[in-house]
Design a protein around this motif. Structure first.
Motif, PDB file in Angstrom:
ATOM      1  N   ILE A  16       0.816  -0.675  -0.230  1.00  0.00           N
ATOM      2  CA  ILE A  16       0.217  -0.215   0.149  1.00  0.00           C
ATOM      3  C   ILE A  16       1.324   0.933   0.324  1.00  0.00           C
ATOM      4  O   ILE A  16       0.713   2.154  -0.609  1.00  0.00           O
ATOM      5  N   SER A  17       2.137   0.961   0.817  1.00  0.00           N
ATOM      6  CA  SER A  17       2.670   2.295   0.815  1.00  0.00           C
ATOM      7  C   SER A  17       4.074   2.869   0.067  1.00  0.00           C
ATOM      8  O   SER A  17       3.472   3.499  -0.693  1.00  0.00           O
ATOM      9  N   ALA A  18       3.751   1.401  -0.941  1.00  0.00           N
ATOM     10  CA  ALA A  18       4.815   1.459  -1.831  1.00  0.00           C
ATOM     11  C   ALA A  18       4.472   2.743  -3.312  1.00  0.00           C
ATOM     12  O   ALA A  18       4.596   3.385  -3.907  1.00  0.00           O
ATOM     13  N   TYR A  19       2.858   1.490  -2.816  1.00  0.00           N
ATOM     14  CA  TYR A  19       1.672   2.605  -4.346  1.00  0.00           C
ATOM     15  C   TYR A  19       1.418   3.485  -3.896  1.00  0.00           C
ATOM     16  O   TYR A  19       1.650   4.773  -4.946  1.00  0.00           O
ATOM     17  N   GLY A  20       1.420   4.563  -3.099  1.00  0.00           N
ATOM     18  CA  GLY A  20       1.706   5.669  -2.416  1.00  0.00           C
ATOM     19  C   GLY A  20       2.223   6.585  -2.636  1.00  0.00           C
ATOM     20  O   GLY A  20       2.407   7.507  -3.209  1.00  0.00           O
ATOM     21  N   GLY A  21       3.182   6.383  -2.359  1.00  0.00           N
ATOM     22  CA  GLY A  21       4.703   6.760  -2.192  1.00  0.00           C
ATOM     23  C   GLY A  21       5.262   6.914  -3.779  1.00  0.00           C
ATOM     24  O   GLY A  21       5.143   7.847  -4.434  1.00  0.00           O
ATOM     25  N   ILE A  75      13.423   7.754  -2.705  1.00  0.00           N
ATOM     26  CA  ILE A  75      13.899   6.769  -2.844  1.00  0.00           C
ATOM     27  C   ILE A  75      13.558   6.618  -0.959  1.00  0.00           C
ATOM     28  O   ILE A  75      14.259   5.656  -0.273  1.00  0.00           O
ATOM     29  N   MET A  76      13.768   7.690  -0.919  1.00  0.00           N
ATOM     30  CA  MET A  76      13.155   7.690   0.740  1.00  0.00           C
ATOM     31  C   MET A  76      12.560   6.724   1.597  1.00  0.00           C
ATOM     32  O   MET A  76      12.696   6.917   2.794  1.00  0.00           O
ATOM     33  N   TYR A  77      11.713   6.550   1.004  1.00  0.00           N
ATOM     34  CA  TYR A  77      10.525   5.506   1.403  1.00  0.00           C
ATOM     35  C   TYR A  77      11.195   4.450   1.584  1.00  0.00           C
ATOM     36  O   TYR A  77      10.917   3.212   2.205  1.00  0.00           O
ATOM     37  N   VAL A  78      12.216   3.907   1.315  1.00  0.00           N
ATOM     38  CA  VAL A  78      13.080   2.663   2.313  1.00  0.00           C
ATOM     39  C   VAL A  78      14.108   3.215   2.861  1.00  0.00           C
ATOM     40  O   VAL A  78      14.358   2.723   3.985  1.00  0.00           O
ATOM     41  N   HIS A  79      14.881   4.705   2.350  1.00  0.00           N
ATOM     42  CA  HIS A  79      16.117   4.735   3.762  1.00  0.00           C
ATOM     43  C   HIS A  79      15.963   5.461   4.945  1.00  0.00           C
ATOM     44  O   HIS A  79      16.428   5.063   5.530  1.00  0.00           O
ATOM     45  N   VAL A  80      14.922   6.543   4.286  1.00  0.00           N
ATOM     46  CA  VAL A  80      14.390   6.920   6.294  1.00  0.00           C
ATOM     47  C   VAL A  80      14.069   5.476   6.816  1.00  0.00           C
ATOM     48  O   VAL A  80      14.288   5.545   7.890  1.00  0.00           O
ATOM     49  N   PRO A  81      13.004   4.588   6.779  1.00  0.00           N
ATOM     50  CA  PRO A  81      12.277   3.414   7.610  1.00  0.00           C
ATOM     51  C   PRO A  81      14.204   3.224   8.207  1.00  0.00           C
ATOM     52  O   PRO A  81      14.055   2.529   9.730  1.00  0.00           O
ATOM     53  N   SER A  82      14.574   2.549   6.909  1.00  0.00           N
ATOM     54  CA  SER A  82      15.884   1.605   7.415  1.00  0.00           C
ATOM     55  C   SER A  82      16.520   2.599   8.489  1.00  0.00           C
ATOM     56  O   SER A  82      17.491   1.686   9.505  1.00  0.00           O
ATOM     57  N   LEU A 135       3.822  12.496   3.000  1.00  0.00           N
ATOM     58  CA  LEU A 135       4.100  12.028   4.398  1.00  0.00           C
ATOM     59  C   LEU A 135       3.271  11.180   4.906  1.00  0.00           C
ATOM     60  O   LEU A 135       3.744   9.919   5.210  1.00  0.00           O
ATOM     61  N   TRP A 136       1.820  10.825   4.233  1.00  0.00           N
ATOM     62  CA  TRP A 136       1.196   9.025   4.373  1.00  0.00           C
ATOM     63  C   TRP A 136       2.026   7.508   4.280  1.00  0.00           C
ATOM     64  O   TRP A 136       2.341   6.930   4.942  1.00  0.00           O
ATOM     65  N   PRO A 137       2.634   7.988   2.901  1.00  0.00           N
ATOM     66  CA  PRO A 137       2.844   6.923   2.787  1.00  0.00           C
ATOM     67  C   PRO A 137       4.246   6.214   3.273  1.00  0.00           C
ATOM     68  O   PRO A 137       4.572   5.678   3.630  1.00  0.00           O
ATOM     69  N   LEU A 138       4.510   7.466   4.493  1.00  0.00           N
ATOM     70  CA  LEU A 138       6.455   7.505   4.452  1.00  0.00           C
ATOM     71  C   LEU A 138       6.049   6.875   6.407  1.00  0.00           C
ATOM     72  O   LEU A 138       6.788   5.961   6.092  1.00  0.00           O
ATOM     73  N   LEU A 139       5.058   7.290   7.076  1.00  0.00           N
ATOM     74  CA  LEU A 139       4.718   6.601   8.182  1.00  0.00           C
ATOM     75  C   LEU A 139       4.416   5.444   8.053  1.00  0.00           C
ATOM     76  O   LEU A 139       4.579   4.749   9.210  1.00  0.00           O
ATOM     77  N   LEU A 140       3.603   5.358   6.666  1.00  0.00           N
ATOM     78  CA  LEU A 140       2.501   3.618   6.961  1.00  0.00           C
ATOM     79  C   LEU A 140       4.679   2.935   6.594  1.00  0.00           C
ATOM     80  O   LEU A 140       3.870   1.658   7.077  1.00  0.00           O
ATOM     81  N   MET A 141       5.365   3.067   5.532  1.00  0.00           N
ATOM     82  CA  MET A 141       6.384   2.182   5.614  1.00  0.00           C
ATOM     83  C   MET A 141       7.177   2.580   6.908  1.00  0.00           C
ATOM     84  O   MET A 141       7.466   1.407   7.081  1.00  0.00           O
ATOM     85  N   MET A 142       7.664   3.044   7.180  1.00  0.00           N
ATOM     86  CA  MET A 142       7.472   3.426   8.930  1.00  0.00           C
ATOM     87  C   MET A 142       7.508   2.191   9.767  1.00  0.00           C
ATOM     88  O   MET A 142       7.966   1.316   9.677  1.00  0.00           O
TER      89      MET A 142
END
Lengths: 245, 218, 226
Positions: free
Chosen positions: A35-40, A56-63, A202-209
């Motif tokens: 879901i969050s990948a689709y959103g991001g 790429i922050m959708y992978v970088h920031v959660p990691s 923002l919401w996909p990022l929080l969801l991805m975290m």
């Protein structure tokens, strides 16, 4: 509460619980990730400055977040094991280290890939990346110390002392690296994962975290089970578990 | 869960050392299985058994160098875990290695090691060395002493420490016949004065002493 | 009569000093190492003082850090191998205090000469005389912190065969903040800027290490002696 705590700390119970939780954690992590990948990657608009590179922050920031929090979890588990002599806590600490190290490697790799279009180089001595690198050294040191002991219990306790010393040091490292960097350049314009970002981003990022945390918990369940198997390979309860399945 | 029998038992042995149900694993091996014993003032307990039976591990465990998996060690009625420092002040431990610095003389070695525990005069130190028949070695660096002489200096440290409980791992290694007789007389004197001794040795020590017992490990 | 804690500390210090006199070569070796490593940089980079001046603070600091690490590898090893450490652990005295006394004496013997040597090496790399006090001051605070962090690592690795690479791997990441503040303080001083900030931070880290380090050392030592 205490009764539950002691029950959980017993290897057979923890082994069974980890097996029961694992599929739920893993599937919810995977669904949230999709879901969050689709959103991001699809719904969020391109950044006005960084264009599509910001994605790429959708992978970088959660990691990056997990690389730090897994270290804290590891140190807390090690501390519990050291103080209350709970073997399961040591097993959790030992299981945390490689996972945390991989998240750190992932954060470094994605940071470097992001840096290529933004900075024009694969590596920049940016405070985030530098402290991430030192974090990786801390993980590697912990794992190297553990593996240098033949006896699991000594490895547990020596590792626990190092993890606790390390976790005291982590904020000092963060602060010193930021201070070090601020002397050399002005505040960087191209920050990765700026705090002031628009809500469609923002919401996909929080969801991805959240997804990453659930994924961590799922992998931790697997690793803790493996640790328990390795440590209790001569215990009678394992023989009955093996006979039952 | 403490039964009445255990309570009365522990009350009767508060003066000495009591070990109950000690279990110890070393790596894969379950080395000590439910080892229990009590040691009263004036008693000598000799741990015997084949090589690898866990004699040294048992001694190190009782001394507090190794943490046991389970089991209780009590000194004068209090658990070792809670009053470790007080227990150690009454304990003299002699391990396989002599804990002597090769660069220091016998006297210097004794001054720095015994000095951690109590003040002893030079005369006392020299008298103890003479008792162990190594008075002439006092000012020689430990490097130049023979293996048996080093062992005697290490035993002098145990005697000078003034401890009431002696834990001696193979105390008569490298000693000649005279040396063994000399050490046995020191041990007997320590027992006479109300001290207790836990030891592991291949040859029996003080075999015919009335207060001497042995504990067999398998 | 039982000796007091101060007497015990004096006994440890006296013993260390006496051993150092009989083994003076081990005291001098880290110092020579420091000088040799510093010499490598002009050879590797450039003989021009104006070029060297820019990297001099970092070079002196890295060399000092490596020299400290090298000397700490053998801080506890001889005592553990000959059984002295067992006797200390069973002496009924606080092991943390004994280990701290030993570490402090070790710093007096190896860290302090290095601090006094550093300004000369700095001058050879083109640092102005005006930064001598900052160079020596930052190294004095910094190497003392390095000694305590290194002693924790040495206690953790003392039972490991060939533990010197492992020691470096464990300790160097922990020491990086010290390097950052120390080298930056000297760098700022060469540019005539205020250095109170980094020096205060170095002092704060030293106090933190002095307060908590000994307990980590003694816990690590008890694990290593099993």
């Amino acid at each position: 509460m205490w009764l539950w705590f002691y029950k959980l700390a017993s290897p057979p119970y923890a082994y069974a619980i980890a097996a029961r939780w694992r599929p739920w954690l893993l599937w919810s992590a995977l669904i949230l990730m999709v879901i969050s990948a689709y959103g991001g990657l699809v719904l969020a608009p391109p950044d006005y400055q960084q264009k599509d590179a910001f994605r790429i922050m959708y992978v970088h920031v959660p990691s990056a977040t997990l690389s730090l929090s897994v270290y804290v979890i590891m140190a807390v588990a090690a501390g519990i094991g050291l103080i209350w002599r709970i073997k399961l806590a040591h097993a959790v600490a030992a299981a945390c280290a490689p996972i945390g190290a991989w998240f750190t490697v992932l954060a470094l790799a994605t940071g470097s890939i992001w840096g290529r279009p933004m900075w024009g180089t694969w590596w920049e001595w940016d405070p985030r990346l530098t402290s991430e690198l030192i974090q990786l050294f801390l993980y590697l040191g912990y794992m190297a110390l553990r593996s240098s002991f033949d006896d699991t219990q000594r490895a547990d306790r020596a590792g626990a002392i190092l993890a606790i010393v390390g976790v005291v040091n982590v904020p000092i490292v963060k602060y010193s690296v930021v201070w070090w960097n601020s002397l050399h350049q002005g505040p960087s314009i191209s920050k990765l994962g700026a705090p002031s970002i628009a809500s469609p981003m923002l919401w996909p990022l929080l969801l991805m975290m959240l997804a990453f945390m659930l994924y961590f918990a799922a992998v931790l369940c697997d690793r803790v089970r493996a640790e328990i198997l390795r440590r209790e390979r001569n215990a009678s309860w394992l023989a009955s578990v093996a006979a039952g399945t | 869960m403490v039964t009445l029998a255990e309570v009365s038992h522990s009350l009767s042995t508060t003066a000495g050392l009591e070990v109950r149900g000690l279990h110890l694993w070393r790596g894969e091996r379950h080395l000590l299985r439910a080892v229990s014993f009590a040691l009263q003032p004036g008693e000598l307990l000799q741990v015997v058994g084949p090589n690898g039976a866990g004699k040294t591990s048992l001694l190190r465990c009782v001394a507090g160098l190794i943490e046991a998996e389970s089991g209780e060690i009590q000194w004068q009625g209090a658990a070792l875990r809670t009053n470790r420092d007080a227990f150690h002040r009454q304990l003299a431990y002699l391990g396989h290695i002599n804990a002597l610095k090769a660069e220091l003389t016998a006297l210097e070695n004794l001054r720095y090691s015994v000095g951690m525990r109590r003040q002893v005069s030079l005369e006392q130190t020299q008298a103890t060395l003479a008792r162990l028949q190594i008075a002439h070695c006092a000012d020689l660096p430990a490097r130049s002493l023979s293996a048996g002489q080093k062992r005697r200096v290490a035993l002098a440290r145990v005697i000078l420490s003034g401890a009431s409980l002696w834990i001696l791992d193979e105390p008569i290694t490298n000693l000649d016949v005279d040396g063994i007789a000399c050490v046995e007389s020191c041990l007997a004197e320590h027992l006479q004065g109300g001290g207790s001794i836990l030891t592991a040795a291949h040859q029996p020590l003080l075999e015919h002493h009335p207060q001497s017992r042995s504990l067999r490990l398998h | 009569m039982e000796p007091g804690l101060l007497q015990i500390v004096m006994l440890v210090v006296a013993r260390e000093l006496r051993l150092a006199v009989r083994h003076w070569d081990q005291v001098v070796q880290p110092l020579i190492f420091f000088v040799v490593v510093t010499t490598l940089f002009p050879l590797a980079i450039s003989p021009s003082l104006s070029e060297l001046r820019n990297i001099a603070p970092g070079v002196v600091w890295v060399a000092a850090m490596l020299a400290s690490l090298l000397s700490l590898e053998s801080l506890f090893r001889p005592d553990v191998e000959d059984g002295t450490m067992e006797q200390w652990a069973l002496s009924g005295q606080p092991l943390a205090l004994l280990l701290l006394a030993k570490t402090v004496t070790h710093w007096l013997l190896t860290g302090l000469p290095l601090v006094m040597m550093a300004p000369w090496m700095g001058t050879a790399l083109g640092l102005p005389v005006s930064v001598w006090p900052v160079l020596a001051g930052s190294l004095a605070l910094g190497t003392a912190t390095l000694s305590i962090l290194g002693a924790i690592g040495a206690a953790l690795t003392v039972a490991v065969r060939r533990g010197s690479v492992l020691l470096a791997l464990l300790v160097l990441p922990l020491e990086m903040p010290v390097l950052i503040f120390g080298a930056r303080a000297v760098d700022l001083a060469t540019h005539g800027e205020a250095v109170a900030g980094p020096l205060n931070l170095l002092a704060a880290m030293l106090l933190l290490c002095l307060a908590l380090g000994p307990f980590a050392m003694s816990a690590a030592m008890r694990v290593s002696m099993e």
